[in-house]
Each structure stands twice: as structure tokens, then as C-alpha cells.
Design a protein around this motif. Structure first.
Motif, PDB file in Angstrom:
ATOM      1  N   LYS A  39       0.820  -1.211   0.000  1.00 42.51           N
ATOM      2  CA  LYS A  39       0.000   0.000   0.000  1.00 42.51           C
ATOM      3  C   LYS A  39       0.856   1.264   0.000  1.00 42.51           C
ATOM      4  CE  LYS A  39      -3.632  -2.478   2.475  1.00 42.51           C
ATOM      5  NZ  LYS A  39      -4.397  -2.606   3.744  1.00 42.51           N
ATOM      6  N   ASP A  40       2.059   1.172   0.559  1.00 42.45           N
ATOM      7  CA  ASP A  40       2.938   2.342   0.616  1.00 42.45           C
ATOM      8  C   ASP A  40       3.349   2.823  -0.774  1.00 42.45           C
ATOM      9  OD1 ASP A  40       2.778   2.023   3.331  1.00 42.45           O
ATOM     10  OD2 ASP A  40       4.769   1.118   3.558  1.00 42.45           O
ATOM     11  N   LEU A  41       3.229   1.947  -1.777  1.00 48.74           N
ATOM     12  CA  LEU A  41       3.682   2.289  -3.123  1.00 48.74           C
ATOM     13  C   LEU A  41       2.680   3.157  -3.882  1.00 48.74           C
ATOM     14  CD1 LEU A  41       5.098  -1.222  -4.099  1.00 48.74           C
ATOM     15  CD2 LEU A  41       6.367   0.766  -3.262  1.00 48.74           C
ATOM     16  N   ALA A  42       1.487   3.329  -3.313  1.00 49.65           N
ATOM     17  CA  ALA A  42       0.463   4.125  -3.990  1.00 49.65           C
ATOM     18  C   ALA A  42       0.886   5.579  -4.144  1.00 49.65           C
ATOM     19  CB  ALA A  42      -0.854   4.033  -3.227  1.00 49.65           C
ATOM     20  N   LYS A  43       1.857   6.021  -3.354  1.00 45.04           N
ATOM     21  CA  LYS A  43       2.293   7.420  -3.422  1.00 45.04           C
ATOM     22  C   LYS A  43       3.048   7.732  -4.702  1.00 45.04           C
ATOM     23  CE  LYS A  43       6.457   6.299  -0.770  1.00 45.04           C
ATOM     24  NZ  LYS A  43       7.149   6.475   0.520  1.00 45.04           N
ATOM     25  N   TYR A  44       3.532   6.682  -5.380  1.00 46.67           N
ATOM     26  CA  TYR A  44       4.338   6.906  -6.580  1.00 46.67           C
ATOM     27  C   TYR A  44       3.464   6.945  -7.827  1.00 46.67           C
ATOM     28  CZ  TYR A  44       8.486   5.996  -3.734  1.00 46.67           C
ATOM     29  OH  TYR A  44       9.470   6.050  -2.780  1.00 46.67           O
ATOM     30  N   LYS A  45       3.544   8.032  -8.555  1.00 49.29           N
ATOM     31  CA  LYS A  45       2.789   8.171  -9.802  1.00 49.29           C
ATOM     32  C   LYS A  45       3.551   7.594 -10.990  1.00 49.29           C
ATOM     33  CE  LYS A  45      -0.326  10.215  -7.431  1.00 49.29           C
ATOM     34  NZ  LYS A  45      -1.523   9.432  -7.018  1.00 49.29           N
ATOM     35  N   ILE A  96      -9.318  -1.130  -2.567  1.00 57.33           N
ATOM     36  CA  ILE A  96     -10.125  -0.404  -1.585  1.00 57.33           C
ATOM     37  C   ILE A  96      -9.276   0.576  -0.782  1.00 57.33           C
ATOM     38  CG2 ILE A  96     -11.464  -0.676   0.554  1.00 57.33           C
ATOM     39  CD1 ILE A  96     -12.490  -3.342  -0.608  1.00 57.33           C
ATOM     40  N   SER A  97      -8.073   0.161  -0.440  1.00 59.64           N
ATOM     41  CA  SER A  97      -7.252   0.945   0.475  1.00 59.64           C
ATOM     42  C   SER A  97      -6.361   1.983  -0.205  1.00 59.64           C
ATOM     43  CB  SER A  97      -6.366   0.008   1.305  1.00 59.64           C
ATOM     44  OG  SER A  97      -5.542  -0.777   0.462  1.00 59.64           O
ATOM     45  N   THR A  98      -6.235   1.906  -1.533  1.00 53.04           N
ATOM     46  CA  THR A  98      -5.379   2.865  -2.241  1.00 53.04           C
ATOM     47  C   THR A  98      -6.050   3.293  -3.546  1.00 53.04           C
ATOM     48  OG1 THR A  98      -4.182   1.325  -3.703  1.00 53.04           O
ATOM     49  CG2 THR A  98      -3.388   1.519  -1.439  1.00 53.04           C
ATOM     50  N   ASN A  99      -5.469   4.291  -4.158  1.00 50.17           N
ATOM     51  CA  ASN A  99      -5.906   4.717  -5.488  1.00 50.17           C
ATOM     52  C   ASN A  99      -4.911   4.263  -6.551  1.00 50.17           C
ATOM     53  OD1 ASN A  99      -8.271   6.136  -4.673  1.00 50.17           O
ATOM     54  ND2 ASN A  99      -6.961   7.814  -3.932  1.00 50.17           N
TER      55      ASN A  99
END
Length: 342
Positions: A137-143, A180-183
Motif C-alpha cells: 500500500k505504501d507504493l500508492a504514493k508513486y505516480k 479499496i485501500s489505495t488509489n
């Protein structure tokens, strides 16, 4: 690449990086020129790079060479990864993917963090079984990160037949939880053979139901540069004579489910040779330099090892020059024949 929006997103990212870095721009231009004119001694270093985090897998898929591999299983170390990534400061895309399941390497999240932080476009393809064991889930910050999930069937029975050792429900639950938990932008990938050919439409519905709208189909079954395909692989290939009707049905189903479909069935030819000898390279778990991921086995073809020889020397070594010459003269090496027409 599967989806136009993702392709555009990736290409816009490439453009922004090139504009901001004159050295990346120069390197990219040199690589493009080298490919366009089929230069034997190429200029610039690869703009696309595959790094193999592990050569082991927790599934036993019959269509994959890892299942029958007799090589020593290894995970890439952090030191080895750092040495590789620092060798290619002007690359644009890094795929952390090899012959195994990337998330088996407990250092993979650190590899992704470093790759994204260094402003490469980063891609990973996974079987989705280990997401609950890693801080995905921490990887969701990377575009500039793209995660693709392999989903080869729409139901438990067929999925686990195609992917022995898997748990269909766990994979789907892992994907749902991540959605559900990330975009995070997720895509899905399916290797199509006779076992699941009739299930493509239902698999399109499945990926849509778990909020994935980017779906790729791999139709071309390769032999991983071996002289002969395994009989099991040959027997499972779909009948390509009927592909127009098949494609039409699949695209209609995708359209009805608002899923963008990409069908990977393109083969190279004399006019459009494989770009990898000029534009990209694959480095395995112990540092061997291999022409591409469709070979993926240093025992079949190895241009050198970056732990013993600087990559710049390997890139224009006699081995690589001979390899480019064969592609340029349309004398395609046997190890590349399954990617070419005729």
C-alpha cells in the motif's frame, strides 16, 4: 503496453524527464539513432532495463520455464541492485521483473522505492499472492509506478489448474483489498492458451468486478530461446486461424465492460526488427547480462556479467555486435526465432 491512458501517462513522464535532463535527452537520441540506422556499435546506453529480483516462484505454471528450471534459486541483494541501477542513470523505464515472482524477494519494496525516487518509470508484474506479506500500500504514493496482476482465469477451479500452487480467492481478495485501500493504478494480464481460451470473456468481467479496467492478453507463446518448445506448450497453443473472430468477441466484451483491451500478438520482421539489441537489456539475479526477457536464461545467451566487466564494455562487446549484426542482416538467431514471423 496495455492502455492508451497508461501509455500516455508513461510517455508524458518520459518526456518530462527528458526535458529536465539534457543527459537523458542526449542518451535517448543516441539510442534512437542507433536503432534507426541499425548501428553495430551502438551509441548511448539502454533506455529500457529489466532487472530480475528473483528467479524463484511460488506457483508452478506449466506455461512458464521457471516450473521446469534446474537453475539455482537466488534473490538479488540490495548491494547488487544498487550497483545495477547506478549503472544506468539515463534510462527511462525499469521493469523489476524476471523469471520469478518479484515479491518473493523481501527487498523488492526497497528496490521499487529507489527506482521511483530516482525518477525512472517503474513496472512490476506479480501473481498477486504475497501482497498481504509486503507493505504494498505504501507504493500508492508513486505516480511513476505501474503494478500488473496476472489473472489467467475467472474462477477458482480453472485458475488453480493453470497456476498450480495458487489460491484464487486469496489473489482476488488481495487485489480487492489493495483497490479499496489505495488509489493505485492496477492492470491485469492473461496468458491465453487452449485451457482458458473460452474463459477470456468471463475473465474480462472478473477484472472489471475488482475495479481493474486495463487488461492485456498474451497470445504469442514463446519458447524462451530453447531449440524446441515443450510438447505441453505446443499442444496448448490456441488456433490462430480463428483469431479474428476471437478478437472481435473479446473486444466487444471489453467494450461492454468498459475495459481497455490490448492483445499482444505482434511478431517482428525484416522491416521491423526487435529493438532490444539497441534499446534495452535484461540483467538477471546474479548480474548476468542477457539480451531480453524472452530469453531470460544466461545459459542460453549471456553477453557478460556486470560484476566482472563494466556494462559499457559489455554493451559494445564482440558478442553484442555480432548479435546486432545478425538482426540487421535478417539472419535472426535461433534463440530469437519465436519472436519473428516465419
Amino acid at each position: 503496453m496495455f492502455k492508451k491512458s497508461i501509455k500516455h501517462k508513461r510517455d508524458r513522464f518520459f518526456l518530462s524527464r527528458i526535458i529536465r535532463s539534457p543527459l537523458k535527452l542526449v542518451n535517448t537520441i543516441l539510442v534512437i539513432i542507433s536503432y534507426k540506422f541499425r548501428l553495430i556499435k551502438t551509441h548511448g546506453l539502454p533506455v529500457v532495463l529489466d532487472i530480475e529480483p528473483t528467479n524463484a516462484c511460488n506457483f508452478r505454471c506449466p506455461h512458464c520455464q521457471v516450473t521446469s528450471a534446474d537453475w539455482v534459486k537466488n534473490n538479488m541483494s540490495v548491494d547488487q541492485f544498487n550497483k545495477i541501477i547506478n549503472t544506468f542513470p539515463h534510462a527511462l523505464r525499469v521493469k523489476l521483473q524476471g523469471m520469478g515472482e518479484p515479491f518473493l524477494n523481501k527487498n523488492l519494496i526497497e528496490f521499487i522505492d529507489k527506482t521511483c525516487s530516482k525518477k525512472y518509470w517503474c513496472e512490476v508484474t506479480s501473481n498477486g499472492s504475497l501482497f498481504d506479506k509486503r507493505p504494498i500500500k505504501d507504493l500508492a504514493k508513486y505516480k511513476n509506478f505501474q503494478l500488473t496482476i496476472s489473472i489467467d482465469a475467472p474462477n477458482k477451479e480453472l485458475f488453480e489448474k493453470i497456476r498450480p500452487g495458487s489460491d484464487f480467492n486469496k489473489v482476488i481478495d488481495n487485489v480487492k483489498d489493495l483497490q479499496i485501500s489505495t488509489n493505485m493504478d492496477l492492470s491485469a494480464w492473461m496468458v491465453v492458451d487452449q485451457d482458458n481460451e473460452s474463459s477470456v470473456a468471463d475473465t474480462i468481467k472478473l477484472v472489471k468486478s475488482i475495479n481493474i479496467s486495463i487488461f492485456g492478453l498474451q497470445i504469442i507463446v514463446i519458447d524462451y530461446a530453447k531449440e524446441t518448445l515443450r510438447s505441453e506448450t505446443v499442444e496448448k497453443r490456441i488456433n490462430m486461424e480463428n483469431r479474428s473472430a476471437l478478437y472481435s468477441d473479446w473486444r466487444e466484451q471489453a467494450k461492454n465492460n468498459d475495459v481497455e483491451l490490448d492483445i499482444a500478438d505482434t511478431l517482428y520482421d525484416k522491416s521491423h526488427p526487435c529493438p532490444w539489441p539497441w534499446q534495452g537489456t535484461y540483467i538477471d539475479v546474479v548480474g548476468n547480462v542477457i539480451p531480453c526477457c524472452r530469453i531470460g536464461d544466461a545459459r542460453v545467451s549471456c553477453m557478460g556479467n556486470i560484476n566482472k566487466t563494466p556494462f559499457k564494455d559489455i554493451w559494445n562487446s564482440k558478442e553484442y555486435k555480432d548479435f546486432r549484426t545478425m538482426h540487421k542482416n535478417n539472419k535472426i538467431p535461433k534463440i530469437c526465432s519465436s519472436c519473428y514471423k516465419n
